[in-house]
Scaffold this motif. Structure first.
Motif, short mmCIF file in Angstrom:
data_model
loop_
_atom_site.label_atom_id
_atom_site.label_comp_id
_atom_site.label_asym_id
_atom_site.label_seq_id
_atom_site.Cartn_x
_atom_site.Cartn_y
_atom_site.Cartn_z
N UNK A 260 0.82 -1.21 0.00
CA UNK A 260 0.00 0.00 0.00
C UNK A 260 0.86 1.26 0.00
N UNK A 261 1.89 1.29 0.85
CA UNK A 261 2.73 2.48 0.94
C UNK A 261 3.42 2.78 -0.39
N UNK A 262 3.97 1.73 -1.01
CA UNK A 262 4.67 1.91 -2.29
C UNK A 262 3.72 2.41 -3.37
N UNK A 329 -1.34 -2.54 -8.35
CA UNK A 329 -0.25 -2.57 -9.33
C UNK A 329 -0.78 -2.52 -10.76
N UNK A 330 -1.85 -3.25 -11.05
CA UNK A 330 -2.42 -3.17 -12.40
C UNK A 330 -2.98 -1.78 -12.66
N UNK A 432 14.42 -7.98 3.64
CA UNK A 432 13.71 -9.26 3.63
C UNK A 432 12.38 -9.22 4.34
N UNK A 433 11.70 -8.10 4.25
CA UNK A 433 10.43 -7.94 4.95
C UNK A 433 9.28 -8.14 4.00
N UNK A 434 8.34 -8.99 4.37
CA UNK A 434 7.15 -9.24 3.56
C UNK A 434 5.98 -8.53 4.22
N UNK A 435 5.40 -7.59 3.49
CA UNK A 435 4.28 -6.84 4.04
C UNK A 435 2.99 -7.45 3.52
N UNK A 436 2.30 -8.20 4.36
CA UNK A 436 1.12 -8.92 3.93
C UNK A 436 -0.19 -8.23 4.31
#
Length: 438
Positions: A260-262, A329-330, A432-436
């Motif tokens: 979301x932030x990106x 993203x789309x 290496x952080x996965x933001x779920x």
């Protein structure tokens, strides 16, 4: 041709240690000037990629080899053009077929750098454009930067389908996987057919028709996902089979681009740049697409309240459908693709949409790879983004067609977007952080 291809695949089946070299070599020839037109490399590449997917090579290895082979073909072609310039026309093949280089030359002169990105996916142009870029003395650094991006997208588009086909034949899939996959494929083919036909015939209602089709398909996914359980399970099996420790960090980096932030920062940056350059209608289109996708996504998540897959050791408790990463993203990349294709021929506009779909699809499939979304979640997010994009475009073009952005505006947008997304990608990869949570 069939006998020739059968003999190659038979030999590689008996000598699997050479399969990686075959993928590299075929990708190299497919992207090499003149040779790429003569040799049927696309069919051969699909065949050897399918063989790799049968359990001989990991997906990441096949993609990397295809990328490196295609990149080498680009650079050899480029340096041939730089070395011989106009004398290249005297080479065997080009003397008798001047149209091969003539078409690529006209395309390059008209579209410049963009031709190297778009032409990568147009068969006859792909092997010739790098050589033409060398003939016209395009700076090496600029050519290398564009070629890296184009080769990466090309490798995914040309290697992944074959590898997935080979893996699908090898793995035990649910009984109704193929019929359900066919239903999904037919639905996407209908959408593509509507988009191509209405656009090529230059119908005034084309954008509204595409929006209506996307809305119907979006509704079909939400109503029909319980009946696509075997498709979800089967595709999840295929994706999970390609998991490897080496690819884990790259999946984390890719999925980070859809956080979301990106996506919020990227969409806000795009809107601000369009407003600062007084491209107000373009800004309305961009905000309508990205903000609309975000708002509708959250509303649908809570309306349908679908549970996430139980692949993770500690499954997430937030709702699953539609995928926020996929819709965001789309929405962003389709917005950029639509803006890039304004005032250009229909085939080029469709190619821009294909290019925009590659990074968006990579982000969306990373969610399935990491086990936090079902494939139908991704499909719903994609349809949602297509709907908001086409509906927003129809709104801003209600009275007048949306013009092309000036080149000076693109020189602001492209470096800014690349820097922003690249910074977030490196941050995700490094930590290496996965933001779920989205």
């Amino acid at each position: 041709m069939g006998a020739w291809l059968d003999s190659i695949t038979s030999w590689l089946s008996a000598n699997p240690s050479w399969l990686g070299a075959a993928i590299f070599l075929i990708a190299f020839v497919e992207c090499l000037a003149i040779a790429g037109i003569i040799v049927p490399g696309t069919v051969a590449l699909f065949a050897v990629a399918a063989l790799a997917g049968s359990g001989i090579l990991e997906l990441s290895e096949a993609l990397l080899l295809g990328f490196l082979g295609g990149l080498l073909g680009d650079f050899v072609s480029y340096f041939l053009g730089r070395r011989f310039h106009q004398n290249i026309r005297r080479l065997p093949g080009l003397r008798h077929h001047p149209e091969w280089i003539g078409g690529a030359e006209a395309y390059f002169q008209r579209y410049g750098i963009a031709s190297l990105l778009v032409g990568r996916f147009i068969g006859p142009l792909r092997p010739m454009l790098p050589m033409v870029a060398g003939m016209f003395d395009m700076p090496l650094v600029r050519f290398a930067g564009v070629s890296l991006i184009a080769a990466a997208g090309w490798s995914v588009a040309y290697i992944l389908p074959g590898w997935a086909t080979g893996a699908a034949i090898r793995l035990p899939l649910p009984e109704n996987f193929w019929p359900q996959a066919a239903v999904v494929g037919v639905a996407l083919a209908i959408l593509l057919g509507v988009a191509v036909q209405s656009s090529t015939r230059q119908k005034r209602y084309a954008t509204r028709l595409i929006a209506a089709t996307c809305f119907i398909l979006l509704g079909a996914v939400f109503l029909g996902w319980p009946y696509l359980a075997d498709f979800d399970q089967g595709l999840m099996t295929l994706v999970q089979a390609s998991r490897s420790e080496a690819a884990e960090n790259y999946a984390v980096m890719i999925t980070g681009l859809g956080d979301f932030r990106t996506q919020f920062c990227a969409a806000a940056l795009l809107a601000i740049l369009l407003l600062l350059t007084r491209q107000y209608r373009h800004a309305i289109f961009a905000v309508g697409t990205t903000l609309g996708a975000a708002v509708v996504n959250q509303s649908m998540k809570y309306t349908f309240a679908r549970a996430r897959p139980e692949v993770l050791a500690e499954p997430l408790t937030t709702y699953s459908m539609p995928s926020g990463h996929a819709s965001a993203s789309f929405a962003l990349f389709m917005t950029l693709a639509v803006l890039a294709g304004r005032s250009q021929p229909v085939r080029l506009r469709l190619t821009w949409l294909l290019l925009g779909g590659i990074p968006a699809l990579a982000i969306a499939m990373s969610r399935v790879y990491l086990g936090v979304h079902w494939p139908t979640d991704v499909l719903a997010g994609m349809m949602l983004a297509f709907f908001t994009c086409s509906a927003s475009l129809a709104f801003v073009q209600n009275k007048q067609s949306l013009p092309a952005l000036p080149i000076r505006v693109w020189w602001l947008i492209l470096p800014a977007m690349v820097a922003l997304l690249g910074g977030f990608a490196l941050h995700s990869f490094g930590h290496g952080l996965i933001r779920y949570q989205y």
